[in-house]
Scaffold this active site. Structure first.
Site, short mmCIF file in Angstrom:
data_model
loop_
_atom_site.label_atom_id
_atom_site.label_comp_id
_atom_site.label_asym_id
_atom_site.label_seq_id
_atom_site.Cartn_x
_atom_site.Cartn_y
_atom_site.Cartn_z
N LYS A 44 0.84 -1.20 0.00
CA LYS A 44 0.00 0.00 0.00
C LYS A 44 0.88 1.25 0.00
CE LYS A 44 -2.21 1.61 3.74
NZ LYS A 44 -1.93 3.08 3.79
N LEU A 72 -5.04 6.82 -1.86
CA LEU A 72 -5.07 8.29 -1.90
C LEU A 72 -6.43 8.85 -1.49
CD1 LEU A 72 -2.93 9.02 -5.09
CD2 LEU A 72 -2.21 8.77 -2.70
N LYS A 73 -7.41 8.01 -1.32
CA LYS A 73 -8.72 8.42 -0.78
C LYS A 73 -9.27 9.66 -1.49
CE LYS A 73 -7.62 6.71 3.90
NZ LYS A 73 -6.15 6.49 3.75
N HIS A 75 -11.46 12.45 -2.93
CA HIS A 75 -12.72 13.05 -2.45
C HIS A 75 -12.81 14.43 -3.09
CE1 HIS A 75 -15.46 14.02 1.26
NE2 HIS A 75 -16.00 14.38 0.11
N ASP A 76 -13.58 14.53 -4.18
CA ASP A 76 -13.61 15.78 -4.94
C ASP A 76 -14.90 15.82 -5.74
OD1 ASP A 76 -12.63 18.17 -6.32
OD2 ASP A 76 -10.62 17.46 -5.79
N ASN A 79 -16.18 14.94 -11.60
CA ASN A 79 -15.29 14.92 -12.76
C ASN A 79 -13.83 14.79 -12.34
OD1 ASN A 79 -14.95 15.29 -15.72
ND2 ASN A 79 -13.84 17.13 -15.07
N THR A 80 -13.44 15.52 -11.31
CA THR A 80 -12.05 15.47 -10.85
C THR A 80 -11.72 14.11 -10.27
OG1 THR A 80 -12.04 17.85 -10.41
CG2 THR A 80 -10.37 16.53 -9.29
N ARG A 192 -3.17 -6.12 13.44
CA ARG A 192 -1.87 -6.26 14.10
C ARG A 192 -1.74 -7.64 14.72
NH1 ARG A 192 1.00 -1.61 14.86
NH2 ARG A 192 -0.03 0.26 14.07
N GLY A 221 1.01 -2.66 8.85
CA GLY A 221 2.12 -1.75 8.64
C GLY A 221 3.33 -2.07 9.48
#
Length: 245
Positions: A44, A72-73, A75-76, A79-80, A192, A221
Protein backbone atom coordinates in the site's frame (compact mmCIF):
# COMPACT_ATOMS: atom_id res chain seq x y z
CA UNK A 1 -5.67 5.42 -21.98
CA UNK A 2 -2.17 4.05 -21.63
CA UNK A 3 -1.39 1.13 -19.38
CA UNK A 4 2.08 1.70 -17.98
CA UNK A 5 2.48 -1.50 -15.98
CA UNK A 6 2.00 -4.98 -17.30
CA UNK A 7 0.17 -7.32 -14.98
CA UNK A 8 2.15 -10.18 -16.53
CA UNK A 9 5.33 -8.87 -14.86
CA UNK A 10 3.88 -9.25 -11.38
CA UNK A 11 3.96 -12.18 -9.05
CA UNK A 12 0.67 -13.87 -8.28
CA UNK A 13 -0.24 -13.86 -4.61
CA UNK A 14 -3.19 -15.40 -2.83
CA UNK A 15 -2.24 -13.72 0.43
CA UNK A 16 -4.78 -11.28 1.87
CA UNK A 17 -1.95 -9.27 3.44
CA UNK A 18 -1.29 -5.73 2.21
CA UNK A 19 1.79 -4.13 3.76
CA UNK A 20 1.50 -0.39 4.37
CA UNK A 21 4.67 1.42 3.35
CA UNK A 22 5.22 4.47 5.56
CA UNK A 23 8.70 5.78 4.89
CA UNK A 24 10.16 9.29 4.62
CA UNK A 25 13.04 8.06 2.47
CA UNK A 26 12.67 6.28 -0.85
CA UNK A 27 15.87 4.27 -0.46
CA UNK A 28 14.74 3.01 2.96
CA UNK A 29 11.42 1.93 1.47
CA UNK A 30 13.05 0.08 -1.41
CA UNK A 31 15.56 -1.51 0.95
CA UNK A 32 12.66 -2.93 2.94
CA UNK A 33 10.79 -4.04 -0.19
CA UNK A 34 13.86 -5.88 -1.45
CA UNK A 35 13.76 -8.04 1.70
CA UNK A 36 10.27 -9.40 1.07
CA UNK A 37 8.63 -11.60 -1.56
CA UNK A 38 5.76 -10.34 -3.76
CA UNK A 39 4.20 -13.78 -3.43
CA UNK A 40 3.66 -13.07 0.28
CA UNK A 41 1.85 -9.73 0.15
CA UNK A 42 0.75 -6.68 -1.78
CA UNK A 43 1.91 -3.14 -0.95
CA UNK A 44 0.00 0.00 0.00
CA UNK A 45 1.28 3.42 -1.02
CA UNK A 46 -0.41 6.34 0.71
CA UNK A 47 -0.55 10.11 0.45
CA UNK A 48 2.82 10.90 2.03
CA UNK A 49 4.93 8.55 -0.05
CA UNK A 50 3.08 9.28 -3.28
CA UNK A 51 3.47 13.02 -2.70
CA UNK A 52 7.17 12.65 -1.93
CA UNK A 53 8.15 10.15 -4.61
CA UNK A 54 5.37 10.17 -7.19
CA UNK A 55 4.27 7.64 -9.82
CA UNK A 56 7.84 6.52 -10.48
CA UNK A 57 7.99 5.03 -6.98
CA UNK A 58 4.90 2.97 -7.75
CA UNK A 59 6.54 1.77 -10.96
CA UNK A 60 9.66 0.76 -9.01
CA UNK A 61 7.51 -1.43 -6.79
CA UNK A 62 5.64 -2.91 -9.73
CA UNK A 63 8.92 -3.75 -11.46
CA UNK A 64 9.80 -5.78 -8.37
CA UNK A 65 6.64 -7.81 -8.90
CA UNK A 66 4.26 -6.23 -6.38
CA UNK A 67 0.59 -5.37 -6.77
CA UNK A 68 -0.07 -1.86 -5.46
CA UNK A 69 -2.98 -0.48 -3.46
CA UNK A 70 -2.86 3.27 -4.17
CA UNK A 71 -4.38 4.66 -0.98
CA UNK A 72 -5.07 8.29 -1.90
CA UNK A 73 -8.72 8.42 -0.78
CA UNK A 74 -9.93 10.70 -3.56
CA UNK A 75 -12.72 13.05 -2.45
CA UNK A 76 -13.61 15.78 -4.94
CA UNK A 77 -16.20 16.87 -7.45
CA UNK A 78 -17.27 13.93 -9.65
CA UNK A 79 -15.29 14.92 -12.76
CA UNK A 80 -12.05 15.47 -10.85
CA UNK A 81 -12.40 12.24 -8.87
CA UNK A 82 -13.12 10.32 -12.07
CA UNK A 83 -9.99 11.67 -13.79
CA UNK A 84 -7.89 10.86 -10.72
CA UNK A 85 -9.15 7.27 -10.63
CA UNK A 86 -8.49 6.89 -14.36
CA UNK A 87 -4.94 8.19 -13.82
CA UNK A 88 -4.43 5.53 -11.15
CA UNK A 89 -5.67 2.89 -13.58
CA UNK A 90 -3.24 4.20 -16.20
CA UNK A 91 -0.49 3.64 -13.66
CA UNK A 92 -1.52 0.00 -13.48
CA UNK A 93 -2.33 -0.20 -9.78
CA UNK A 94 -4.22 -3.16 -8.36
CA UNK A 95 -6.55 -1.16 -6.12
CA UNK A 96 -7.52 2.50 -5.66
CA UNK A 97 -9.92 4.17 -3.27
CA UNK A 98 -12.27 7.12 -2.84
CA UNK A 99 -14.17 8.53 0.13
CA UNK A 100 -17.75 7.24 0.24
CA UNK A 101 -18.70 10.54 1.87
CA UNK A 102 -18.02 12.13 -1.52
CA UNK A 103 -21.48 10.90 -2.44
CA UNK A 104 -23.20 8.78 -5.05
CA UNK A 105 -22.48 10.99 -8.07
CA UNK A 106 -18.77 11.07 -7.29
CA UNK A 107 -18.53 7.31 -6.76
CA UNK A 108 -20.54 6.56 -9.90
CA UNK A 109 -18.32 8.85 -11.96
CA UNK A 110 -15.23 7.13 -10.58
CA UNK A 111 -16.62 3.70 -11.44
CA UNK A 112 -17.57 4.77 -14.96
CA UNK A 113 -14.07 6.14 -15.51
CA UNK A 114 -12.72 2.59 -15.16
CA UNK A 115 -14.99 1.00 -17.77
CA UNK A 116 -12.52 1.56 -20.67
CA UNK A 117 -9.86 -0.40 -18.78
CA UNK A 118 -11.90 -3.60 -18.84
CA UNK A 119 -10.24 -6.52 -17.07
CA UNK A 120 -7.17 -4.35 -16.39
CA UNK A 121 -9.16 -1.95 -14.23
CA UNK A 122 -8.12 -1.77 -10.58
CA UNK A 123 -10.45 -2.68 -7.78
CA UNK A 124 -12.35 0.47 -6.76
CA UNK A 125 -12.93 0.66 -3.03
CA UNK A 126 -14.60 3.33 -0.89
CA UNK A 127 -13.50 4.49 2.54
CA UNK A 128 -16.29 4.52 5.12
CA UNK A 129 -15.19 5.64 8.60
CA UNK A 130 -11.49 6.04 9.34
CA UNK A 131 -10.34 3.51 11.92
CA UNK A 132 -8.95 6.27 14.14
CA UNK A 133 -12.41 7.80 14.58
CA UNK A 134 -14.66 7.14 17.55
CA UNK A 135 -18.25 8.20 18.27
CA UNK A 136 -17.06 11.45 19.84
CA UNK A 137 -15.16 12.33 16.66
CA UNK A 138 -18.26 11.78 14.54
CA UNK A 139 -20.33 13.83 16.97
CA UNK A 140 -17.93 16.73 16.44
CA UNK A 141 -18.87 16.55 12.75
CA UNK A 142 -22.60 16.54 13.48
CA UNK A 143 -22.99 12.81 12.86
CA UNK A 144 -25.09 11.23 15.60
CA UNK A 145 -24.73 7.65 14.38
CA UNK A 146 -22.21 5.27 15.92
CA UNK A 147 -19.10 4.57 13.83
CA UNK A 148 -20.52 1.14 12.95
CA UNK A 149 -23.92 2.49 11.86
CA UNK A 150 -22.40 5.33 9.88
CA UNK A 151 -19.96 2.96 8.19
CA UNK A 152 -22.83 0.67 7.22
CA UNK A 153 -24.79 3.54 5.73
CA UNK A 154 -21.79 4.58 3.64
CA UNK A 155 -21.13 0.96 2.64
CA UNK A 156 -24.71 0.59 1.42
CA UNK A 157 -24.28 3.69 -0.73
CA UNK A 158 -21.00 2.28 -2.06
CA UNK A 159 -22.64 -0.98 -3.11
CA UNK A 160 -25.52 0.91 -4.71
CA UNK A 161 -22.92 2.71 -6.84
CA UNK A 162 -21.51 -0.69 -7.90
CA UNK A 163 -18.04 -0.28 -6.43
CA UNK A 164 -16.04 -3.38 -5.51
CA UNK A 165 -16.12 -2.93 -1.75
CA UNK A 166 -15.16 -0.74 1.16
CA UNK A 167 -12.43 0.01 3.62
CA UNK A 168 -13.88 -0.71 7.04
CA UNK A 169 -12.88 -1.77 10.52
CA UNK A 170 -12.60 -5.46 11.29
CA UNK A 171 -15.43 -5.15 13.79
CA UNK A 172 -17.81 -4.28 10.95
CA UNK A 173 -16.76 -7.15 8.71
CA UNK A 174 -19.12 -9.85 10.01
CA UNK A 175 -22.13 -7.59 9.68
CA UNK A 176 -21.06 -6.28 6.27
CA UNK A 177 -20.62 -9.77 4.81
CA UNK A 178 -24.12 -10.65 6.01
CA UNK A 179 -25.68 -7.49 4.62
CA UNK A 180 -23.71 -6.93 1.41
CA UNK A 181 -22.71 -10.47 0.40
CA UNK A 182 -19.50 -12.39 -0.10
CA UNK A 183 -18.52 -10.66 -3.36
CA UNK A 184 -18.41 -7.21 -1.74
CA UNK A 185 -14.74 -6.84 -0.79
CA UNK A 186 -13.72 -5.69 2.68
CA UNK A 187 -10.34 -4.00 3.14
CA UNK A 188 -9.32 -3.50 6.74
CA UNK A 189 -6.52 -1.46 8.30
CA UNK A 190 -5.64 -1.69 11.96
CA UNK A 191 -4.67 -5.36 11.70
CA UNK A 192 -1.87 -6.26 14.10
CA UNK A 193 -0.43 -9.65 15.03
CA UNK A 194 -0.75 -10.70 18.66
CA UNK A 195 1.63 -8.68 20.84
CA UNK A 196 1.89 -5.64 18.55
CA UNK A 197 1.24 -2.14 19.88
CA UNK A 198 -2.04 -0.52 18.86
CA UNK A 199 -0.32 2.65 17.61
CA UNK A 200 -2.76 5.25 16.22
CA UNK A 201 -5.43 2.72 15.27
CA UNK A 202 -8.40 2.49 17.62
CA UNK A 203 -10.38 -0.44 16.25
CA UNK A 204 -7.95 -3.31 15.76
CA UNK A 205 -7.89 -7.11 15.34
CA UNK A 206 -5.30 -9.82 14.79
CA UNK A 207 -4.97 -11.30 11.27
CA UNK A 208 -6.63 -14.54 12.39
CA UNK A 209 -9.57 -12.66 13.91
CA UNK A 210 -9.92 -10.54 10.79
CA UNK A 211 -9.97 -13.59 8.53
CA UNK A 212 -12.64 -15.21 10.68
CA UNK A 213 -14.67 -12.00 10.54
CA UNK A 214 -14.73 -12.02 6.73
CA UNK A 215 -12.01 -9.50 5.87
CA UNK A 216 -10.77 -9.97 2.29
CA UNK A 217 -7.64 -7.82 2.44
CA UNK A 218 -5.90 -6.86 5.68
CA UNK A 219 -3.54 -3.90 5.87
CA UNK A 220 -0.57 -4.38 8.19
CA UNK A 221 2.12 -1.75 8.64
CA UNK A 222 4.71 -1.41 11.37
CA UNK A 223 4.53 -4.99 12.68
CA UNK A 224 6.04 -5.96 9.31
CA UNK A 225 8.00 -2.88 8.24
CA UNK A 226 9.71 -2.55 11.64
CA UNK A 227 10.32 -6.27 12.05
CA UNK A 228 13.90 -7.47 12.41
CA UNK A 229 13.09 -10.12 9.80
CA UNK A 230 10.13 -8.86 7.73
CA UNK A 231 10.22 -11.78 5.30
CA UNK A 232 9.87 -14.27 8.13
CA UNK A 233 7.19 -12.16 9.81
CA UNK A 234 5.15 -12.21 6.60
CA UNK A 235 5.58 -15.95 6.19
CA UNK A 236 4.50 -16.49 9.80
CA UNK A 237 1.39 -14.34 9.32
CA UNK A 238 0.45 -16.16 6.12
CA UNK A 239 1.05 -19.54 7.75
CA UNK A 240 -1.20 -18.62 10.66
CA UNK A 241 -3.90 -17.50 8.23
CA UNK A 242 -3.68 -20.77 6.30
CA UNK A 243 -4.07 -22.70 9.55
CA UNK A 244 -7.09 -20.58 10.45
CA UNK A 245 -8.75 -20.90 7.05
Amino acid sequence: MTLTASSSSRAVTNSPVVVALDYHNCDDALSFVDKIDPRDCRLKVGKEMFTLFGPQFVRELQQRGFDIFLDLKFHDIPNTAAHAVAAAADLGVWMVNVHASGGARMMTAAREALVPFGKDAPLLIAVTVLTSMEASDLADLGVTLSPADYAERLAALTQKCDLDGVVCSAQEAVRFKQVFGQEFKLVTPGIRPQGSEAGDQRRIMTPEQALAAGVDYMVIGRPVTQSVDPAQTLKAINASLQRSA
